[in-house]
Design a protein around this motif. Structure first.
Motif, mmCIF file in Angstrom:
data_model
loop_
_atom_site.group_PDB
_atom_site.id
_atom_site.type_symbol
_atom_site.label_atom_id
_atom_site.label_comp_id
_atom_site.label_asym_id
_atom_site.label_seq_id
_atom_site.Cartn_x
_atom_site.Cartn_y
_atom_site.Cartn_z
ATOM 1 N N ARG A 300 44.348 48.702 41.965
ATOM 2 C CA ARG A 300 44.797 47.866 43.069
ATOM 3 C C ARG A 300 43.862 48.080 44.258
ATOM 4 O O ARG A 300 43.438 49.206 44.532
ATOM 5 C CB ARG A 300 46.230 48.210 43.488
ATOM 6 C CG ARG A 300 47.298 47.899 42.453
ATOM 7 C CD ARG A 300 47.423 46.398 42.229
ATOM 8 N NE ARG A 300 48.492 46.071 41.282
ATOM 9 C CZ ARG A 300 48.336 46.023 39.957
ATOM 10 N NH1 ARG A 300 47.139 46.296 39.432
ATOM 11 N NH2 ARG A 300 49.335 45.712 39.168
ATOM 12 N N LEU A 301 43.574 46.987 44.957
ATOM 13 C CA LEU A 301 42.797 47.073 46.190
ATOM 14 C C LEU A 301 43.768 47.230 47.348
ATOM 15 O O LEU A 301 44.680 46.403 47.516
ATOM 16 C CB LEU A 301 41.953 45.814 46.385
ATOM 17 C CG LEU A 301 41.229 45.700 47.726
ATOM 18 C CD1 LEU A 301 40.164 46.772 47.859
ATOM 19 C CD2 LEU A 301 40.625 44.307 47.900
ATOM 20 N N LEU A 312 46.487 44.443 46.485
ATOM 21 C CA LEU A 312 46.112 43.279 45.683
ATOM 22 C C LEU A 312 45.575 43.716 44.322
ATOM 23 O O LEU A 312 44.747 44.639 44.235
ATOM 24 C CB LEU A 312 45.041 42.454 46.396
ATOM 25 C CG LEU A 312 45.395 41.874 47.777
ATOM 26 C CD1 LEU A 312 44.145 41.273 48.410
ATOM 27 C CD2 LEU A 312 46.493 40.834 47.656
ATOM 28 N N SER A 313 46.034 43.059 43.283
ATOM 29 C CA SER A 313 45.453 43.270 41.961
ATOM 30 C C SER A 313 44.210 42.398 41.828
ATOM 31 O O SER A 313 43.936 41.533 42.683
ATOM 32 C CB SER A 313 46.458 42.905 40.875
ATOM 33 O OG SER A 313 46.706 41.501 40.910
ATOM 34 N N ARG A 314 43.473 42.571 40.756
ATOM 35 C CA ARG A 314 42.301 41.723 40.553
ATOM 36 C C ARG A 314 42.728 40.274 40.336
ATOM 37 O O ARG A 314 42.045 39.348 40.793
ATOM 38 C CB ARG A 314 41.475 42.231 39.371
ATOM 39 C CG ARG A 314 40.047 41.674 39.349
ATOM 40 C CD ARG A 314 39.172 42.418 38.363
ATOM 41 N NE ARG A 314 37.783 42.041 38.514
ATOM 42 C CZ ARG A 314 37.221 40.966 37.953
ATOM 43 N NH1 ARG A 314 37.949 40.156 37.208
ATOM 44 N NH2 ARG A 314 35.937 40.699 38.148
ATOM 45 N N ALA A 315 43.855 40.083 39.683
ATOM 46 C CA ALA A 315 44.372 38.728 39.486
ATOM 47 C C ALA A 315 44.704 38.084 40.835
ATOM 48 O O ALA A 315 44.466 36.885 41.047
ATOM 49 C CB ALA A 315 45.596 38.755 38.580
ATOM 50 N N ASP A 316 45.251 38.880 41.769
ATOM 51 C CA ASP A 316 45.546 38.363 43.100
ATOM 52 C C ASP A 316 44.261 37.926 43.800
ATOM 53 O O ASP A 316 44.219 36.876 44.465
ATOM 54 C CB ASP A 316 46.243 39.426 43.952
ATOM 55 C CG ASP A 316 47.629 39.777 43.437
ATOM 56 O OD1 ASP A 316 48.281 38.895 42.840
ATOM 57 O OD2 ASP A 316 48.050 40.941 43.623
ATOM 58 N N LEU A 317 43.215 38.722 43.680
ATOM 59 C CA LEU A 317 41.948 38.384 44.312
ATOM 60 C C LEU A 317 41.351 37.114 43.725
ATOM 61 O O LEU A 317 40.769 36.288 44.441
ATOM 62 C CB LEU A 317 40.959 39.545 44.155
ATOM 63 C CG LEU A 317 41.260 40.811 44.957
ATOM 64 C CD1 LEU A 317 40.372 41.960 44.503
ATOM 65 C CD2 LEU A 317 41.075 40.567 46.453
ATOM 66 N N LEU A 318 41.505 36.937 42.426
ATOM 67 C CA LEU A 318 40.957 35.754 41.774
ATOM 68 C C LEU A 318 41.678 34.477 42.206
ATOM 69 O O LEU A 318 41.128 33.374 42.075
ATOM 70 C CB LEU A 318 41.026 35.909 40.251
ATOM 71 C CG LEU A 318 40.055 36.934 39.654
ATOM 72 C CD1 LEU A 318 40.388 37.200 38.200
ATOM 73 C CD2 LEU A 318 38.613 36.457 39.802
ATOM 74 N N ARG A 319 42.875 34.614 42.725
ATOM 75 C CA ARG A 319 43.608 33.444 43.196
ATOM 76 C C ARG A 319 43.263 33.066 44.639
ATOM 77 O O ARG A 319 43.624 31.988 45.112
ATOM 78 C CB ARG A 319 45.112 33.691 43.065
ATOM 79 C CG ARG A 319 45.638 33.582 41.637
ATOM 80 C CD ARG A 319 47.153 33.572 41.614
ATOM 81 N NE ARG A 319 47.717 34.875 41.891
ATOM 82 C CZ ARG A 319 48.010 35.792 40.958
ATOM 83 N NH1 ARG A 319 47.785 35.524 39.677
ATOM 84 N NH2 ARG A 319 48.520 36.965 41.294
ATOM 85 N N LEU A 320 42.569 33.953 45.343
ATOM 86 C CA LEU A 320 42.161 33.660 46.712
ATOM 87 C C LEU A 320 40.939 32.739 46.711
ATOM 88 O O LEU A 320 40.212 32.656 45.711
ATOM 89 C CB LEU A 320 41.825 34.960 47.446
ATOM 90 C CG LEU A 320 42.990 35.923 47.698
ATOM 91 C CD1 LEU A 320 42.481 37.234 48.292
ATOM 92 C CD2 LEU A 320 44.039 35.287 48.604
ATOM 93 N N ARG A 343 29.822 36.105 43.328
ATOM 94 C CA ARG A 343 30.978 35.271 43.642
ATOM 95 C C ARG A 343 32.204 36.161 43.844
ATOM 96 O O ARG A 343 32.438 37.100 43.080
ATOM 97 C CB ARG A 343 31.251 34.254 42.523
ATOM 98 C CG ARG A 343 32.286 33.181 42.926
ATOM 99 C CD ARG A 343 32.185 31.974 42.016
ATOM 100 N NE ARG A 343 33.180 30.941 42.333
ATOM 101 C CZ ARG A 343 33.053 30.056 43.313
ATOM 102 N NH1 ARG A 343 31.975 30.069 44.085
ATOM 103 N NH2 ARG A 343 33.996 29.143 43.531
ATOM 104 N N GLY A 344 32.942 35.867 44.906
ATOM 105 C CA GLY A 344 34.123 36.658 45.210
ATOM 106 C C GLY A 344 34.801 36.175 46.473
ATOM 107 O O GLY A 344 34.678 35.001 46.854
ATOM 108 N N VAL A 345 35.477 37.097 47.155
ATOM 109 C CA VAL A 345 36.251 36.765 48.355
ATOM 110 C C VAL A 345 35.480 37.242 49.584
ATOM 111 O O VAL A 345 34.962 38.370 49.602
ATOM 112 C CB VAL A 345 37.640 37.423 48.307
ATOM 113 C CG1 VAL A 345 38.469 37.015 49.530
ATOM 114 C CG2 VAL A 345 38.364 37.056 47.015
ATOM 115 N N ASP A 349 37.751 36.903 55.191
ATOM 116 C CA ASP A 349 39.028 36.372 54.714
ATOM 117 C C ASP A 349 39.992 37.506 54.373
ATOM 118 O O ASP A 349 41.204 37.385 54.594
ATOM 119 C CB ASP A 349 38.809 35.486 53.497
ATOM 120 C CG ASP A 349 38.068 34.192 53.838
ATOM 121 O OD1 ASP A 349 38.015 33.837 55.037
ATOM 122 O OD2 ASP A 349 37.529 33.563 52.910
ATOM 123 N N LEU A 350 39.462 38.605 53.841
ATOM 124 C CA LEU A 350 40.304 39.768 53.566
ATOM 125 C C LEU A 350 40.787 40.386 54.872
ATOM 126 O O LEU A 350 41.937 40.857 54.960
ATOM 127 C CB LEU A 350 39.531 40.794 52.745
ATOM 128 C CG LEU A 350 39.163 40.350 51.315
ATOM 129 C CD1 LEU A 350 38.254 41.393 50.659
ATOM 130 C CD2 LEU A 350 40.418 40.137 50.469
#
Length: 432
Positions: A300-301, A312-320, A343-345, A349-350
């Motif tokens: 978790r981040l 945030l999980s990695r899945a949560d980050l991928l939804r951002l 590619r990322g967030v 934004d974080l």
């Protein structure tokens, strides 16, 4: 058998018999070093500033620098290849100048043994500067090469030793240059005017010291037979420099050119192929990263900021909202990659997720890394705010590999590679 008339002690001018030594040869090498070492010093200071050492103690590997840090400034993010250029020039030029430095030291070695030690105050200052110059040069080049080789065995930390050594060396260098540069220019000009030129006989034209003092003469009173012309000697030195350049500069490029960098450990072929097949500075295994710690269930981040903490999980980050940046990786050892497509967030934004809307603050990043330097790093607000600064989740169209920082890593334009933290676990926005 040894000629009984030749002195046996190095303190006697007659002990040094090479007819190649003389003010002209020494002056040419000195002028090359004057330009080259100035560039080395400036790029070294600039590259040290790239770590933003006055931002946070975790970035500062030389905490007792005191007044020597007077020049530090907030490191910019433009152009995005800035650190790649400054550190690449610093390391490659340093390696390339080694033959010139050794030839220069060889050319003036009789002066290290000259007696009396000092004939005047100016002469005493010159001798002291010469000793500091020789010792400092050898120390800086040796520690630098050891660090580039990644098997740093010198006692003590590289960062403070190289930093303080650079100031001692450059101070002596400036004093010596002020004392000798005018004479060096006169010697080269005089030889050209007299027609000796680069290809002249090794005995011709070198009839005094650089400063015009016969006691400083580098010309042997009992020279041996000529073995090489000045042109040949300079070609030998220049050829050695070109050889070192050709076997080290490729570290700053991808593809076949990297394979030509035989003298540098990161100069070999890229590690593997495919989207993740570009250079790294440490592997997941070396850093103590396990598959269990980076799995979807475990990792978790943790974001902390003005409004509290978010996990945030990695899945949560991928939804951002996702964004892309084309940025290189550049390391203190001088190696770098070409631009990679990340590619990322966005970091800004974080920051907004924990209450930092508008202008984001400084950022403190912590890694899962268990051993090795820079497990934690700080980034300035201008780096966080740059729209190209990402918490990257993929590179070149594929998920990050474990060695490139899976599940998430920092990527910031113009930042040293060690500040692009891999295996990110926690990010704290706000006062550091």
């Amino acid at each position: 058998m040894r000629d009984p008339d030749v002195p046996r002690l190095p303190t006697s001018p007659g002990f040094w018999r090479s007819p190649l030594r003389g003010p002209w040869f020494t002056s040419v090498l000195g002028l090359v070093l004057l330009a080259g070492i100035t560039v080395l010093f400036v790029t070294g200071l600039v590259s040290y500033a790239a770590y933003n050492p006055d931002l946070s103690p975790v970035n500062d590997k030389t905490p007792d620098k005191g007044i020597l840090g007077f020049y530090l400034f907030a490191w910019p993010t433009d152009p995005h290849w800035l650190y790649r250029l400054t550190q690449g020039v610093h390391v490659t030029l340093g390696i390339t100048l080694i033959p010139v430095l050794l030839a220069k030291l060889w050319s003036v070695v009789p002066r290290l043994f000259a007696l009396p030690p000092a004939r005047s105050l100016a002469h005493a200052l010159e001798r002291i500067s010469l000793l500091l110059l020789v010792g400092g040069a050898l120390f800086e080049f040796v520690t630098g090469v050891l660090n580039v080789q990644l098997d740093y065995v010198f006692p003590g930390s590289f960062y403070p030793l190289h930093f303080y050594g650079a100031w001692v060396f450059f101070t002596a260098f400036v004093v010596h240059a002020v004392l000798k540069a005018p004479a060096a220019v006169r010697n080269v000009r005089r030889m050209r005017e007299e027609g000796g030129g680069v290809g002249g006989d090794v005995r011709g034209g070198d009839d005094g010291g650089e400063g015009g003092d016969p006691g400083d003469s580098l010309v042997s009173p009992r020279p041996g037979p000529p073995t090489v012309s000045r042109r040949g000697a300079l070609w030998l030195v220049g050829g050695g420099s070109l050889l070192l350049f050709g076997t080290s500069a490729g570290r700053s490029f991808d593809g076949p050119l990297r394979e030509t960098a035989l003298l540098t450990p990161h100069g070999g072929p890229d590690p593997g192929s495919g989207p993740n097949g570009f250079q790294i500075n440490k592997t997941a295994r070396y850093a103590g990263i396990t598959a269990a710690a980076t799995s979807e269930d475990a990792w978790r981040l943790v974001l902390t900021g003005r409004t509290g903490t978010v996990r945030l999980s990695r899945a949560d980050l991928l939804r951002l909202p996702a964004h892309s940046s084309s940025l290189p990786i550049a390391c203190v050892e001088g190696w770098s990659t070409s631009d990679q497509w990340w590619r990322g967030v966005r970091l800004r934004d974080l920051a907004a997720l924990v209450g930092h809307d508008g202008d984001p603050p400084d950022l403190f990043v912590e890694s899962l890394q268990r051993r090795g330097a820079f497990r934690r790093a700080a980034l300035r607000a201008n780096q966080v705010a740059d729209p190209r600064s990402l918490l990257a989740l993929s590179v070149n169209g594929e998920d990050l590999s474990p060695d490139h920082g899976y599940p998430a890593r920092i990527i910031v334009p113009a930042a040293p590679g060690v500040l692009n933290t891999k295996w990110v676990a926690r990010m704290t926005f706000g006062d550091l």
